[in-house]
Design a protein around this motif. Structure first.
Motif, PDB file in Angstrom:
ATOM      1  N   GLU A 182       0.834  -1.201   0.000  1.00 17.81           N
ATOM      2  CA  GLU A 182       0.000   0.000   0.000  1.00 17.81           C
ATOM      3  C   GLU A 182       0.868   1.251   0.000  1.00 17.81           C
ATOM      4  O   GLU A 182       0.623   2.204  -0.754  1.00 17.81           O
ATOM      5  CB  GLU A 182      -0.924   0.008   1.216  1.00 17.81           C
ATOM      6  N   ALA A 183       1.890   1.253   0.843  1.00 14.08           N
ATOM      7  CA  ALA A 183       2.773   2.419   0.918  1.00 14.08           C
ATOM      8  C   ALA A 183       3.524   2.631  -0.391  1.00 14.08           C
ATOM      9  O   ALA A 183       3.665   3.767  -0.863  1.00 14.08           O
ATOM     10  CB  ALA A 183       3.758   2.254   2.074  1.00 14.08           C
ATOM     11  N   MET A 184       4.014   1.547  -1.010  1.00 16.07           N
ATOM     12  CA  MET A 184       4.749   1.669  -2.267  1.00 16.07           C
ATOM     13  C   MET A 184       3.845   2.200  -3.373  1.00 16.07           C
ATOM     14  O   MET A 184       4.276   3.015  -4.211  1.00 16.07           O
ATOM     15  CB  MET A 184       5.356   0.326  -2.657  1.00 16.07           C
ATOM     16  N   ASN A 185       2.600   1.757  -3.407  1.00 20.53           N
ATOM     17  CA  ASN A 185       1.661   2.250  -4.414  1.00 20.53           C
ATOM     18  C   ASN A 185       1.424   3.748  -4.249  1.00 20.53           C
ATOM     19  O   ASN A 185       1.416   4.505  -5.223  1.00 20.53           O
ATOM     20  CB  ASN A 185       0.333   1.504  -4.306  1.00 20.53           C
ATOM     21  N   ARG A 186       1.245   4.173  -3.016  1.00 17.93           N
ATOM     22  CA  ARG A 186       0.993   5.591  -2.774  1.00 17.93           C
ATOM     23  C   ARG A 186       2.231   6.438  -3.045  1.00 17.93           C
ATOM     24  O   ARG A 186       2.133   7.560  -3.551  1.00 17.93           O
ATOM     25  CB  ARG A 186       0.485   5.783  -1.345  1.00 17.93           C
ATOM     26  N   LEU A 187       3.395   5.892  -2.759  1.00 18.80           N
ATOM     27  CA  LEU A 187       4.631   6.612  -3.071  1.00 18.80           C
ATOM     28  C   LEU A 187       4.827   6.734  -4.574  1.00 18.80           C
ATOM     29  O   LEU A 187       5.328   7.755  -5.065  1.00 18.80           O
ATOM     30  CB  LEU A 187       5.836   5.894  -2.445  1.00 18.80           C
ATOM     31  N   GLU A 188       4.439   5.711  -5.316  1.00 18.48           N
ATOM     32  CA  GLU A 188       4.559   5.775  -6.768  1.00 18.48           C
ATOM     33  C   GLU A 188       3.657   6.866  -7.333  1.00 18.48           C
ATOM     34  O   GLU A 188       4.041   7.585  -8.263  1.00 18.48           O
ATOM     35  CB  GLU A 188       4.189   4.418  -7.377  1.00 18.48           C
ATOM     36  N   LEU A 189       2.469   7.021  -6.772  1.00 17.02           N
ATOM     37  CA  LEU A 189       1.594   8.107  -7.204  1.00 17.02           C
ATOM     38  C   LEU A 189       2.242   9.466  -6.947  1.00 17.02           C
ATOM     39  O   LEU A 189       2.182  10.365  -7.789  1.00 17.02           O
ATOM     40  CB  LEU A 189       0.261   8.038  -6.465  1.00 17.02           C
ATOM     41  N   VAL A 190       2.862   9.611  -5.787  1.00 21.72           N
ATOM     42  CA  VAL A 190       3.541  10.865  -5.465  1.00 21.72           C
ATOM     43  C   VAL A 190       4.657  11.134  -6.460  1.00 21.72           C
ATOM     44  O   VAL A 190       4.819  12.246  -6.969  1.00 21.72           O
ATOM     45  CB  VAL A 190       4.100  10.818  -4.025  1.00 21.72           C
ATOM     46  N   ARG A 191       5.436  10.097  -6.767  1.00 16.26           N
ATOM     47  CA  ARG A 191       6.554  10.264  -7.702  1.00 16.26           C
ATOM     48  C   ARG A 191       6.059  10.667  -9.088  1.00 16.26           C
ATOM     49  O   ARG A 191       6.613  11.561  -9.730  1.00 16.26           O
ATOM     50  CB  ARG A 191       7.360   8.964  -7.790  1.00 16.26           C
ATOM     51  N   LEU A 192       5.002  10.007  -9.559  1.00 20.93           N
ATOM     52  CA  LEU A 192       4.462  10.320 -10.872  1.00 20.93           C
ATOM     53  C   LEU A 192       3.892  11.734 -10.911  1.00 20.93           C
ATOM     54  O   LEU A 192       4.050  12.453 -11.901  1.00 20.93           O
ATOM     55  CB  LEU A 192       3.383   9.308 -11.254  1.00 20.93           C
TER      56      LEU A 192
END
Length: 536
Positions: free
Chosen positions: A244-254
């Motif tokens: 869950e955290a990695m998915n949300r971090l990927e959204l932030v990065r994008l």
């Protein structure tokens, strides 16, 4: 355990401003109760030229044992250490991180009413911690703190026993950090990375830890080269929370890459349940369609379909046309790129000839809702092996998408800003390169048939554009020529003699000859609808 934070200053900008930033007066020693002991804040030195704040955390070993039972919940992470004699009172760990967040709560948030400009500006800082457990050694310390803007990261290994150098070093290091950073950023680095280096937490890691991690990691964690290791260790290796955290971090990065807000990417769905179709723009269905309005289809970042135009029969016609094209192409493994809430994935799984189906969407919420719709947690073993849902942006190449027979972009391209279309084209047609690609998109010429759609408006507020039939074919032919695909076209829905169908579909096939035709599978689909008393 002990930590000091030092800064330097001038008569105009005295170093004692550190007291304002930490909300702790340099002339007073203060004590704060914690769940496992007492935290003391004092200032060994405080002058205009140099100021040092110290945090001394006294741990009560008995309270530590009583409040935490076992490894990761208060007990020492080393099974060989006894309950009452261990390194917890001396080595910087999650206990110190929690004390930092408790005692310096406002400083951690970057809030200072007395000196707001100092809180927002970098300061010359020096942080010293005598004993930090480093599971990975001094090299890992450098990998974690090095990318964060510190000018100097010094991690000196502590010998097991200075009297016996042949015994070598312990797993502890003396940590010294120097650099010009905002005080809030420095505290956030420590709050996250101290328990990461230790590899254990003194309390149970609950789902709210994800929010804590993302708040403290705001502005630096999403782009950190070791974000996966940091996330995994901080969340005590709990797989679901880590994902869950990695998915949300990927959204932030994008979002940072495209210079947009995270909400603009993760807006695929509202708050509806997976079984309820949203009705953002209800309208009367035009002639030739029936049923309640349904926003269906998929998108690269929104999960929206035609909005006002996507009546249930049109949505069903679109899915039927896609399935017919995939069957005719002989596809066994299929990517649903921009899967939204998973309607197409669900339809694909009902046909046994599709042996592997992968839904991809940039929206974490959309993937979550799709998982509930498909009941992934209750699928049998054989069925679960056929399907998976992944989070990812279609404007970036992704090695996970290579090697599939077919890919579907259903109601996706119109949600992409035109300057980003070449990136999507390359990621799908060049990098992933399935044998067949099916693309559907609204036909803007048909919009005049929607009685409640104001003239000049697109069908959904998130549509960046809507193509005429000529514009769509021009784009498709160029893409086909660039990447070696032939293109054929299928009308989806009532094919109006004046304005064409409501949805236009292109089927790209590697090495095929371009042209307009009605595939056998599409004719079968029309026959099926006629037998059921319905027409596309």
């Amino acid at each position: 355990m002990f930590l000091t934070i030092s800064t330097t200053g001038t008569p105009e900008r005295p170093a004692t401003d550190l007291g304002f930033l930490l909300h702790k007066h340099p002339d007073r020693a203060q004590a704060f109760s914690t769940a496992h002991g007492t935290a003391h804040v004092l200032y060994p030195e405080a002058s205009a030229e140099r100021c040092t704040a110290a945090l001394l955390l006294e741990i009560d070993p008995v309270a530590l044992v009583r409040r935490g039972k076992g490894k990761g919940r208060g007990g020492a992470p080393d099974a060989a250490l006894a309950q009452y004699v261990n390194d917890r009172p001396y080595a910087a760990s999650s206990l110190l991180a929690v004390a930092l967040a408790t005692v310096f709560k406002s400083a951690l948030r970057g809030v200072c009413a007395a000196c707001p400009e100092r809180a927002a500006s970098p300061l010359p800082l020096r942080v010293e911690i005598p004993a930090v457990p480093a599971r990975g050694g001094a090299e890992l310390v450098g990998r974690l703190f090095g990318p964060l803007g510190w000018a100097s990261v010094e991690a000196r290994p502590v010998a097991l026993d200075e009297r016996f150098p042949q015994w070598g070093d312990s797993r502890y290091v003396q940590l010294v950090l120097e650099g010009e950073l905002r005080l809030a950023d420095a505290l956030r680095h420590l709050y996250v990375l101290l328990p990461v280096l230790d590899g254990a937490k003194h309390y149970w890691v609950a789902p709210d830890e994800v929010d804590k991690l993302l708040r403290a990691g705001d502005g630096w964690l999403a782009d950190h080269p070791e974000r996966k290791l940091i996330t995994t260790r901080y969340l005590a290796r709990r797989r679901g929370l880590t994902q869950e955290a990695m998915n949300r971090l990927e959204l932030v990065r994008l979002a940072e890459t495209d210079d947009i807000e995270v909400e603009a990417l993760d807006n695929a769905i509202g708050t509806e349940s997976p079984t309820e179709a949203p009705t953002e723009a209800p309208a009367e269905a035009p002639a030739g369609t029936s049923g309640a309005p349904e926003i269906s289809g998929t998108s690269v970042g929104t999960g929206h379909g035609d909005g006002i135009a996507a009546t249930s029969s049109l949505a069903e016609s679109r899915r039927a046309a896609i399935l017919a094209a995939l069957r005719e192409a002989g596809a066994g493994t299929v990517l649903d790129l921009g899967c939204g809430q998973g309607q197409l994935v669900q339809a694909l799984l009902k046909d046994a000839r599709f042996t592997r189906v992968v839904g991809v969407d940039v929206s974490v919420r959309a993937v979550t809702v799709a998982a509930r719709r498909l009941k992934l947690d209750r699928l049998g073993e054989r069925q679960a092996e056929r399907v998976s849902l992944v989070q990812g942006a279609l404007t970036y190449t992704d090695k996970r998408l290579a090697g599939y027979d077919a890919a579907v972009l259903s109601e996706v391209v119109e949600h992409v800003d035109p300057p980003r279309l070449p990136a999507l084209e390359y990621a799908v047609f060049a990098a992933a390169r399935p044998r067949t690609v099916v693309v559907t998109t609204p036909n803007v010429e048909y919009n005049v048939r929607w009685e409640t759609l104001p003239a000049g408006h697109v069908r959904h507020s998130d549509h960046r554009f809507e193509w005429t039939r000529a514009e769509f074919r021009s784009w498709a032919e160029k893409v086909g020529r660039r990447h070696g695909y032939g293109v054929s076209y299928v009308a989806v829905g009532d094919d109006d003699p004046e304005v064409g169908p409501p949805t236009q579909m292109a089927v790209f096939a590697v090495g095929a000859t371009s042209g307009t035709h009605e595939a056998q599978g599409t004719r079968d689909m029309h026959e099926t609808y006629e037998k059921a008393g319905r027409t596309g």
